[in-house]
Design a protein around this motif. Structure first.
Motif, PDB file in Angstrom:
ATOM      1  N   PRO A  99       0.827  -1.204   0.000  1.00 54.66           N
ATOM      2  CA  PRO A  99       0.000   0.000   0.000  1.00 54.66           C
ATOM      3  C   PRO A  99       0.867   1.263   0.000  1.00 54.66           C
ATOM      4  N   LEU A 100       0.261   2.351  -0.460  1.00 45.23           N
ATOM      5  CA  LEU A 100       0.982   3.603  -0.636  1.00 45.23           C
ATOM      6  C   LEU A 100       0.022   4.771  -0.444  1.00 45.23           C
ATOM      7  N   ILE A 101       0.402   5.722   0.401  1.00 41.17           N
ATOM      8  CA  ILE A 101      -0.376   6.955   0.552  1.00 41.17           C
ATOM      9  C   ILE A 101       0.209   7.996  -0.392  1.00 41.17           C
ATOM     10  N   VAL A 102      -0.632   8.556  -1.251  1.00 42.65           N
ATOM     11  CA  VAL A 102      -0.213   9.566  -2.219  1.00 42.65           C
ATOM     12  C   VAL A 102      -0.860  10.900  -1.845  1.00 42.65           C
ATOM     13  N   VAL A 103      -0.035  11.912  -1.629  1.00 40.22           N
ATOM     14  CA  VAL A 103      -0.505  13.254  -1.279  1.00 40.22           C
ATOM     15  C   VAL A 103      -0.279  14.176  -2.466  1.00 40.22           C
ATOM     16  N   ASP A 104      -1.307  14.891  -2.861  1.00 42.13           N
ATOM     17  CA  ASP A 104      -1.173  15.908  -3.898  1.00 42.13           C
ATOM     18  C   ASP A 104      -0.652  17.177  -3.223  1.00 42.13           C
ATOM     19  N   GLU A 105       0.639  17.445  -3.381  1.00 42.89           N
ATOM     20  CA  GLU A 105       1.254  18.562  -2.659  1.00 42.89           C
ATOM     21  C   GLU A 105       0.676  19.906  -3.073  1.00 42.89           C
ATOM     22  N   ARG A 106       0.435  20.093  -4.364  1.00 38.90           N
ATOM     23  CA  ARG A 106      -0.117  21.380  -4.808  1.00 38.90           C
ATOM     24  C   ARG A 106      -1.510  21.606  -4.207  1.00 38.90           C
TER      25      ARG A 106
ATOM     26  N   ASN B 137      -0.331  -7.715  12.868  1.00 38.04           N
ATOM     27  CA  ASN B 137       0.017  -8.905  12.079  1.00 38.04           C
ATOM     28  C   ASN B 137       1.375  -8.764  11.398  1.00 38.04           C
ATOM     29  N   GLY B 138       2.250  -7.945  11.961  1.00 34.91           N
ATOM     30  CA  GLY B 138       3.567  -7.772  11.356  1.00 34.91           C
ATOM     31  C   GLY B 138       3.541  -6.971  10.069  1.00 34.91           C
ATOM     32  N   ALA B 139       2.521  -6.142   9.909  1.00 38.12           N
ATOM     33  CA  ALA B 139       2.461  -5.293   8.713  1.00 38.12           C
ATOM     34  C   ALA B 139       3.536  -4.213   8.802  1.00 38.12           C
ATOM     35  N   ARG B 140       4.111  -3.882   7.681  1.00 37.20           N
ATOM     36  CA  ARG B 140       5.072  -2.788   7.628  1.00 37.20           C
ATOM     37  C   ARG B 140       4.309  -1.492   7.349  1.00 37.20           C
ATOM     38  N   ARG B 141       4.541  -0.490   8.183  1.00 35.06           N
ATOM     39  CA  ARG B 141       3.824   0.774   8.003  1.00 35.06           C
ATOM     40  C   ARG B 141       4.130   1.371   6.629  1.00 35.06           C
ATOM     41  N   VAL B 142       3.098   1.988   6.069  1.00 25.48           N
ATOM     42  CA  VAL B 142       3.140   2.353   4.650  1.00 25.48           C
ATOM     43  C   VAL B 142       3.923   3.634   4.410  1.00 25.48           C
ATOM     44  N   PRO B 143       4.469   3.776   3.203  1.00 23.26           N
ATOM     45  CA  PRO B 143       5.175   5.008   2.845  1.00 23.26           C
ATOM     46  C   PRO B 143       4.209   6.100   2.403  1.00 23.26           C
ATOM     47  N   VAL B 144       4.740   7.307   2.364  1.00 28.70           N
ATOM     48  CA  VAL B 144       3.989   8.469   1.886  1.00 28.70           C
ATOM     49  C   VAL B 144       4.783   9.116   0.768  1.00 28.70           C
ATOM     50  N   VAL B 145       4.096   9.416  -0.324  1.00 29.31           N
ATOM     51  CA  VAL B 145       4.706  10.072  -1.478  1.00 29.31           C
ATOM     52  C   VAL B 145       3.985  11.382  -1.744  1.00 29.31           C
ATOM     53  N   PHE B 146       4.744  12.441  -1.974  1.00 21.22           N
ATOM     54  CA  PHE B 146       4.190  13.707  -2.445  1.00 21.22           C
ATOM     55  C   PHE B 146       4.243  13.708  -3.971  1.00 21.22           C
ATOM     56  N   ALA B 147       3.113  13.990  -4.603  1.00 18.91           N
ATOM     57  CA  ALA B 147       3.044  14.111  -6.058  1.00 18.91           C
ATOM     58  C   ALA B 147       2.725  15.559  -6.408  1.00 18.91           C
TER      59      ALA B 147
END
Length: 425
Positions: free
Chosen positions: A45-52, A392-402
């Motif tokens: 999974p991936l969190i995508v943030v619209d920076e503008r 459940n041993g999930a790896r915390r998700v990354p955040v990307v600025f687009a």
């Protein structure tokens, strides 16, 4: 509540950050970046943030309130998305930061925020957090109880004065989930008016603490601006002060069937009450969190399993490890396939965690879902990153600025080593 069984692509796009579009082949594009390209590059999974869009929302908030009440500050409620990247954007756009606890003090300072523009909240502040606030030079501490006063008077050095606000329980109901209602008379946050008067009097006698004004908050995810504006009157009854912090709580549209107030609706209602009841020339503060960041991010998953029966379960590679809002507050979300937007069969989107309650969306239309498809859930900018976890041993998700077709990783995904890094052998 009913939901359109076959939302159009246009209806779907309305929930994503402003400016989101479909590419020529029908693929979702956020911040100028194709979501499939981001998933290939950064994984799911991936969190995508619209920076503008995030920056524009901050500017719109400042304009909405300062154009109506000149002496007004907007303080971003960091708890809604407490990453240094988001806090840095807010500080750069001229906002103050509302922090709740030592960790958010730390991230705000790492983000380069001016400590004088921070407000510290918390109903159970510790000696360590008070010391961090004082040593960092935090501008304002919100007094939540008499123990806060005791600690501050003990920990503020002689010759220093710490500016304070007193948090008042307005005694108002809130049409929201019980966990998000903070203004009722049994709330754990703040002081009832009689106790608030006693705290105000005590601060007035203190040689170390400087009483600046009052704070209040009705609740979160409120879709009726009149409920928010009603909190002004209880503050006005307590007297004349320099500063009135009216909190946050403006609700956002999460579903196709919901309607939410506009920012102008909110500013009109709050400022109208302020003009009628508060001293002209006083300072107003508002503290948006959810309404600042919620719509400006989405989460991208990959479909791992599909089971067809009485209910079609579409399982993805995330879930309550990156979105606790569903199980904690009952918040409804929508979803779409990244490459086939709008329409389709009714399914239930479930997560990978070993809990029956790990449902991301109960009943949503997806068009011909298949294993390997990418799925996007909009309006995940508020509290999803905040409450991400390693269940459940999930790896915390990354955040990307687009932004404008460029993508930058601002929070990395946990490594497997991170999962055991705190263990002591």
């Amino acid at each position: 509540m009913s939901y359109p069984p076959t939302p159009t692509p246009e209806e779907v796009l309305e929930l994503f950050p402003p400016g989101t579009r479909l590419d020529d082949d029908g693929t979702l594009v956020v911040g100028g970046c194709r979501l499939d390209g981001l998933a290939d590059r950064f994984g799911t999974p991936l969190i995508v943030v619209d920076e503008r869009a995030l920056r524009q929302r901050a500017r719109s908030y400042l304009h909405a309130f300062r154009s109506r009440w000149q002496r007004c500050d907007v303080a971003f409620a960091s708890k809604s998305f407490p990453s240094t990247a988001v806090q840095r954007v807010m500080a750069a756009e001229g906002l103050h930061l509302d922090v709740a606890g030592g960790g958010e003090i730390l991230t705000a300072l790492k983000a380069g925020a001016d400590p004088a523009r921070l407000l510290l909240h918390g109903n159970a502040k510790t000696d360590e957090e008070i010391t961090m606030a004082v040593e960092s030079g935090i501008g304002m501490v919100v007094i939540d109880n008499f123990d806060d006063i005791d600690r501050l008077e003990r920990l503020v050095p002689s010759g220093r004065r710490q500016q304070c606000l007193v948090r008042v329980i307005p005694g108002l109901p809130a049409a929201t989930h019980p966990s998000q209602a903070t203004g009722h008379s049994r709330s754990k946050f703040g002081l009832l008016p009689a106790d608030a008067r006693a705290a105000i009097a005590r601060l007035g006698r203190s040689s170390k603490l400087e009483m600046q004004g009052l704070h209040t908050h009705v609740g979160s995810q409120l879709l009726d601006v009149d409920q928010l504006a009603a909190a002004v009157a209880p503050l006005a009854r307590l007297g004349t002060f320099d500063t009135y912090d009216l909190g946050g709580g403006l609700g956002m549209r999460y579903t196709y069937s919901e309607q939410a107030p506009t920012l102008d609706d909110y500013a009109d209602a709050m400022v109208a009450q302020a003009r009628a009841l508060l001293p002209h020339g006083s300072r107003l503060i508002v503290e948006p969190g959810r309404s600042m960041v919620a719509r400006n991010a989405c989460t991208v998953y990959r479909v791992t399993t599909i089971k067809r029966g009485e209910v079609t379960h579409v399982a993805v590679d995330g879930g309550m490890g990156d979105n606790l809002e569903v199980s904690l507050t009952g918040q409804r979300f929508e979803a779409t396939l990244v490459r086939r937007v709008g329409g389709g069969e009714m399914v239930t989107v479930v997560g990978r965690h070993c809990e029956s309650g790990d449902e991301l969306v109960d009943g949503v239309a997806l068009r011909d879902p298949a294993v390997g498809d990418l799925l996007a859930v909009p309006v995940t900018g508020a509290y999803c990153y905040t409450m991400s976890n390693q269940y459940n041993g999930a790896r915390r998700v990354p955040v990307v600025f687009a932004r404008d077709g460029e993508a930058a990783l601002v929070v990395r995904r946990d490594t497997w080593a991170d999962l055991v890094a705190r263990d002591v052998d």
